[in-house]
Design a protein around this motif. Structure first.
Motif, mmCIF file in Angstrom:
data_model
loop_
_atom_site.group_PDB
_atom_site.id
_atom_site.type_symbol
_atom_site.label_atom_id
_atom_site.label_comp_id
_atom_site.label_asym_id
_atom_site.label_seq_id
_atom_site.Cartn_x
_atom_site.Cartn_y
_atom_site.Cartn_z
ATOM 1 N N ALA A 337 0.828 -1.209 0.000
ATOM 2 C CA ALA A 337 0.000 0.000 0.000
ATOM 3 C C ALA A 337 0.861 1.257 0.000
ATOM 4 O O ALA A 337 1.917 1.311 0.649
ATOM 5 C CB ALA A 337 -0.923 -0.004 1.211
ATOM 6 N N THR A 338 0.400 2.258 -0.724
ATOM 7 C CA THR A 338 1.090 3.551 -0.732
ATOM 8 C C THR A 338 0.687 4.402 0.476
ATOM 9 O O THR A 338 1.306 5.417 0.766
ATOM 10 C CB THR A 338 0.757 4.314 -2.020
ATOM 11 O OG1 THR A 338 -0.668 4.449 -2.142
ATOM 12 C CG2 THR A 338 1.296 3.555 -3.242
ATOM 13 N N THR A 339 -0.358 3.967 1.156
ATOM 14 C CA THR A 339 -0.812 4.673 2.355
ATOM 15 C C THR A 339 0.197 4.495 3.488
ATOM 16 O O THR A 339 0.783 3.427 3.658
ATOM 17 C CB THR A 339 -2.177 4.128 2.807
ATOM 18 O OG1 THR A 339 -3.114 4.276 1.742
ATOM 19 C CG2 THR A 339 -2.685 4.855 4.042
ATOM 20 N N SER A 340 0.381 5.548 4.258
ATOM 21 C CA SER A 340 1.273 5.482 5.411
ATOM 22 C C SER A 340 0.457 5.101 6.644
ATOM 23 O O SER A 340 -0.456 5.837 7.049
ATOM 24 C CB SER A 340 1.964 6.828 5.629
ATOM 25 O OG SER A 340 2.791 6.790 6.763
ATOM 26 N N PHE A 341 0.779 3.943 7.243
ATOM 27 C CA PHE A 341 0.040 3.473 8.409
ATOM 28 C C PHE A 341 0.768 3.846 9.699
ATOM 29 O O PHE A 341 1.993 3.888 9.743
ATOM 30 C CB PHE A 341 -0.128 1.952 8.358
ATOM 31 C CG PHE A 341 -0.958 1.473 7.199
ATOM 32 C CD1 PHE A 341 -2.305 1.762 7.123
ATOM 33 C CD2 PHE A 341 -0.375 0.730 6.174
ATOM 34 C CE1 PHE A 341 -3.077 1.316 6.056
ATOM 35 C CE2 PHE A 341 -1.128 0.276 5.109
ATOM 36 C CZ PHE A 341 -2.477 0.569 5.052
ATOM 37 N N GLN A 342 0.008 4.077 10.729
ATOM 38 C CA GLN A 342 0.580 4.410 12.026
ATOM 39 C C GLN A 342 1.182 3.180 12.697
ATOM 40 O O GLN A 342 2.186 3.257 13.400
ATOM 41 C CB GLN A 342 -0.489 5.032 12.925
ATOM 42 C CG GLN A 342 0.021 5.482 14.284
ATOM 43 C CD GLN A 342 -1.072 6.113 15.127
ATOM 44 O OE1 GLN A 342 -2.189 6.329 14.659
ATOM 45 N NE2 GLN A 342 -0.758 6.418 16.380
ATOM 46 N N HIS A 343 0.557 2.008 12.477
ATOM 47 C CA HIS A 343 0.997 0.768 13.110
ATOM 48 C C HIS A 343 1.735 -0.117 12.106
ATOM 49 O O HIS A 343 1.554 -0.004 10.896
ATOM 50 C CB HIS A 343 -0.198 0.011 13.691
ATOM 51 C CG HIS A 343 -0.928 0.756 14.761
ATOM 52 N ND1 HIS A 343 -1.949 1.645 14.491
ATOM 53 C CD2 HIS A 343 -0.787 0.761 16.114
ATOM 54 C CE1 HIS A 343 -2.416 2.155 15.617
ATOM 55 N NE2 HIS A 343 -1.718 1.635 16.616
ATOM 56 N N LYS A 344 2.548 -1.026 12.626
ATOM 57 C CA LYS A 344 3.366 -1.910 11.801
ATOM 58 C C LYS A 344 2.513 -2.832 10.942
ATOM 59 O O LYS A 344 1.412 -3.227 11.323
ATOM 60 C CB LYS A 344 4.276 -2.766 12.689
ATOM 61 C CG LYS A 344 5.370 -1.994 13.415
ATOM 62 C CD LYS A 344 6.227 -2.949 14.241
ATOM 63 C CE LYS A 344 7.342 -2.208 14.974
ATOM 64 N NZ LYS A 344 8.166 -3.145 15.786
ATOM 65 N N CYS A 349 2.117 -9.250 13.526
ATOM 66 C CA CYS A 349 1.471 -8.118 14.199
ATOM 67 C C CYS A 349 -0.033 -8.185 13.963
ATOM 68 O O CYS A 349 -0.491 -8.561 12.876
ATOM 69 C CB CYS A 349 2.015 -6.794 13.671
ATOM 70 S SG CYS A 349 3.751 -6.499 14.059
ATOM 71 N N ASP A 350 -0.801 -7.817 14.962
ATOM 72 C CA ASP A 350 -2.250 -7.848 14.828
ATOM 73 C C ASP A 350 -2.714 -6.729 13.890
ATOM 74 O O ASP A 350 -2.079 -5.672 13.793
ATOM 75 C CB ASP A 350 -2.915 -7.680 16.194
ATOM 76 C CG ASP A 350 -4.302 -8.297 16.233
ATOM 77 O OD1 ASP A 350 -4.776 -8.790 15.194
ATOM 78 O OD2 ASP A 350 -4.908 -8.297 17.328
ATOM 79 N N LEU A 351 -3.816 -6.987 13.195
ATOM 80 C CA LEU A 351 -4.384 -5.956 12.321
ATOM 81 C C LEU A 351 -5.078 -4.902 13.172
ATOM 82 O O LEU A 351 -5.857 -5.218 14.070
ATOM 83 C CB LEU A 351 -5.388 -6.578 11.354
ATOM 84 C CG LEU A 351 -4.848 -7.615 10.369
ATOM 85 C CD1 LEU A 351 -5.962 -8.101 9.453
ATOM 86 C CD2 LEU A 351 -3.697 -7.057 9.550
ATOM 87 N N GLN A 352 -4.783 -3.654 12.891
ATOM 88 C CA GLN A 352 -5.409 -2.541 13.587
ATOM 89 C C GLN A 352 -6.577 -2.007 12.758
ATOM 90 O O GLN A 352 -6.758 -2.375 11.592
ATOM 91 C CB GLN A 352 -4.387 -1.430 13.836
ATOM 92 C CG GLN A 352 -3.178 -1.891 14.627
ATOM 93 C CD GLN A 352 -3.527 -2.380 16.018
ATOM 94 O OE1 GLN A 352 -4.351 -1.764 16.706
ATOM 95 N NE2 GLN A 352 -2.900 -3.469 16.444
ATOM 96 N N LYS A 353 -7.348 -1.119 13.363
ATOM 97 C CA LYS A 353 -8.528 -0.602 12.678
ATOM 98 C C LYS A 353 -8.161 0.033 11.342
ATOM 99 O O LYS A 353 -8.874 -0.141 10.345
ATOM 100 C CB LYS A 353 -9.249 0.411 13.576
ATOM 101 C CG LYS A 353 -10.522 0.971 12.949
ATOM 102 C CD LYS A 353 -11.211 1.966 13.863
ATOM 103 C CE LYS A 353 -12.463 2.541 13.205
ATOM 104 N NZ LYS A 353 -13.156 3.528 14.073
ATOM 105 N N GLU A 354 -7.047 0.774 11.306
ATOM 106 C CA GLU A 354 -6.654 1.419 10.049
ATOM 107 C C GLU A 354 -6.353 0.391 8.967
ATOM 108 O O GLU A 354 -6.654 0.607 7.790
ATOM 109 C CB GLU A 354 -5.442 2.327 10.272
ATOM 110 C CG GLU A 354 -4.214 1.604 10.825
ATOM 111 C CD GLU A 354 -3.014 2.522 10.954
ATOM 112 O OE1 GLU A 354 -3.024 3.604 10.325
ATOM 113 O OE2 GLU A 354 -2.059 2.158 11.670
ATOM 114 N N HIS A 355 -5.777 -0.757 9.361
ATOM 115 C CA HIS A 355 -5.505 -1.821 8.396
ATOM 116 C C HIS A 355 -6.804 -2.453 7.905
ATOM 117 O O HIS A 355 -6.968 -2.718 6.714
ATOM 118 C CB HIS A 355 -4.627 -2.901 9.039
ATOM 119 C CG HIS A 355 -3.346 -2.386 9.604
ATOM 120 N ND1 HIS A 355 -2.801 -2.881 10.783
ATOM 121 C CD2 HIS A 355 -2.503 -1.412 9.181
ATOM 122 C CE1 HIS A 355 -1.680 -2.250 11.043
ATOM 123 N NE2 HIS A 355 -1.471 -1.343 10.085
#
Length: 481
Positions: A337-344, A349-355
């Motif tokens: 993804a070209t999007t910059s995520f806050q979490h790894k 690693c667990d999927l976060q809401k942004e993922h």
């Protein structure tokens, strides 16, 4: 003992009980507002009786117009008062009983109206101090401050009718598919999720001398009915529960509550995660279709005023097959993804809401099943896939637009030696000896899932905050009423 209340009125038309001094309109047929709005008015004049709360008052020179609602319908019934009733002491918010005749309405906004013969104010309302003002749209944050009165607002009344219809649809889905409804306990001695976000239960006035507490063991409000449902799956092929659950999670987020309702199901004699996923998909689609069918006015209200574009989104979710991808495939999409995520976005690693929200958007806003999570990310009961160095379990989450995770499920580890080994490593073997016994005494391959009911409502009606999907929201530093 009290004598039974008479079913019929006296021949004088008065209530025979001394506590009631008013006359009754014996010939008036009691109707709900919804029934009045759809009643046929061409079959001769009939006296009817409406009870409800005044939503608006408009006085003209020769006539008094009221709009009355009793919660049965989004639309209110227009009351047209005869000149002699014009000075009736009626105000916005007051409760009334109106007797009269249903007639065709000359207005375009309603098919019928009530020509009043009698208006009785049951409960006065101080409209100056009433927190909700006539013809004003109040923001959700303001309405939320008045939980004892917010059912009077159109938005929340519509939400509660949708919630009621969704509850019935869920029950009908399970009953029609052969599931047995189990009432799992609210007070429990186990932590199903293993996350430790528990509310401990103890008697407020208990004797402090004992150290075992009221129950003799530490007791908590349940975080899930799953483990008790698994017990029931030892005697029933299909079982479900639908009740309150609790999480002591210190979150002020828009999708978390301290008290919420969970829909959970357990299916025996299945070795396929796809079987579990199919039930999840069918439950979502059938319940949503039922809501759209049973609550068209309320849903259209949300589509118009609260969540523009939500109707198309729901229809898209109902018509299309849900997408399936593994956790590993999901990580590959996130990594590219070209999007910059806050979490790894690293494997393990667990999927976060942004993922989760990105994955749904990436798939065209179609719900996405993510399967086969890393072994260490899921609770002890998830079935080991035995699949090499990147060890995974047969677990699945369903991600939906705007919300992220809505369902969580798995095949359960029915093999005694696998389960024993994992509980030993976690130091939980003594605590869950009874759970091991289930595997020793006639266990079968089985699996199940849970769905957060309030998150489901958030997804369907498109409200921004989960606190506006439940009558009395509980969250950190807030327990009104």
């Amino acid at each position: 003992m009290f004598a039974p209340r008479p079913l019929a009125l006296s021949i004088l038309g008065r209530c025979p009980w001394r506590c009631c001094r008013r006359k009754h309109s014996a010939a008036a047929v009691p109707l709900s507002v919804r029934e009045a709005l759809v009643a046929k008015v061409d079959e001769g004049a009939k006296d009817v009786k409406i009870q409800g709360w005044v939503r608006s008052v408009r006085s003209q020179k020769e006539v008094l117009f009221l709009h009355v609602n009793d919660g049965s319908s989004l639309e209110s019934l227009q009351i047209v008062a005869e000149p002699g009733l014009k000075n009736s002491a009626v105000s916005f918010g007051s409760s009334v009983e109106v007797c009269g005749v249903l007639v065709k309405s000359p207005g375009k906004k309603q098919s019928a109206e009530l020509k009043a013969k009698e208006i009785r104010v049951i409960g006065d309302c101080d409209s100056q101090d009433f927190p909700f003002k006539i013809k004003e749209r109040h923001p959700p944050e303001y309405v939320r401050q008045h939980p004892h009165l917010r059912c009077r607002t159109n938005t929340f009344a519509s939400l509660l009718r949708v919630r009621s219809a969704a509850t019935l649809a869920i029950q009908q889905f399970f009953q029609s598919n052969g599931y047995v409804h189990i009432h799992t306990p609210i007070i429990t001695s186990n932590d199903c999720e293993g996350a430790g976000e528990l509310f401990q239960v103890e008697a407020a006035n208990r004797d402090q001398k004992g150290d075992g507490g009221f129950f003799g063991v530490p007791a908590f409000l349940t975080v899930s009915g799953q483990l008790h449902l698994e017990i029931m799956s030892g005697g029933f092929q299909k079982a479900f529960t639908f009740g309150p659950t609790f999480r002591a999670e210190n979150s002020q987020g828009r999708r978390h509550l301290a008290e919420f309702y969970m829909v959970e199901a357990e299916i025996s004699f299945t070795e396929s995660l796809e079987d579990i996923m199919q039930v999840m998909e069918n439950l979502f689609k059938d319940t949503t279709a039922a809501i759209l069918s049973k609550c068209p006015e309320d849903m259209n209200f949300f589509f118009k005023y609260v969540s523009t574009g939500q109707q198309g989104s729901l229809e898209k979710m109902i018509k299309n097959n849900f997408i399936v991808m593994s956790y590993t495939e999901a990580l590959e999409i996130l990594t590219r993804a070209t999007t910059s995520f806050q979490h790894k976005t690293e494997w393990g690693c667990d999927l976060q809401k942004e993922h989760e929200k990105y994955l749904v958007k990436h798939c065209g806003n179609i719900p996405v099943f993510v399967t086969d999570y890393p072994y260490d990310l899921k609770p002890f009961y998830a079935r080991d896939n035995e699949d090499g160095p990147q060890r995974t379990v047969a677990a699945v989450d369903l991600l939906v637009p705007g919300i992220g995770e809505l369902f969580g499920g798995s095949l359960r580890e029915e093999r005694l030696h696998f389960l024993q080994s994992r509980l030993d490593r976690l130091g939980l073997s003594d605590t869950y000896q009874w759970y091991l016994d289930l595997r020793r005494f006639g266990s079968v391959p089985h699996g199940g899932f849970g769905m957060g009911f309030e998150r489901y409502l958030q997804c369907v009606v498109g409200v921004d905050n989960i606190k506006d999907t439940i009558p009395f929201p509980r969250f950190p530093y807030s327990c009104l009423l």
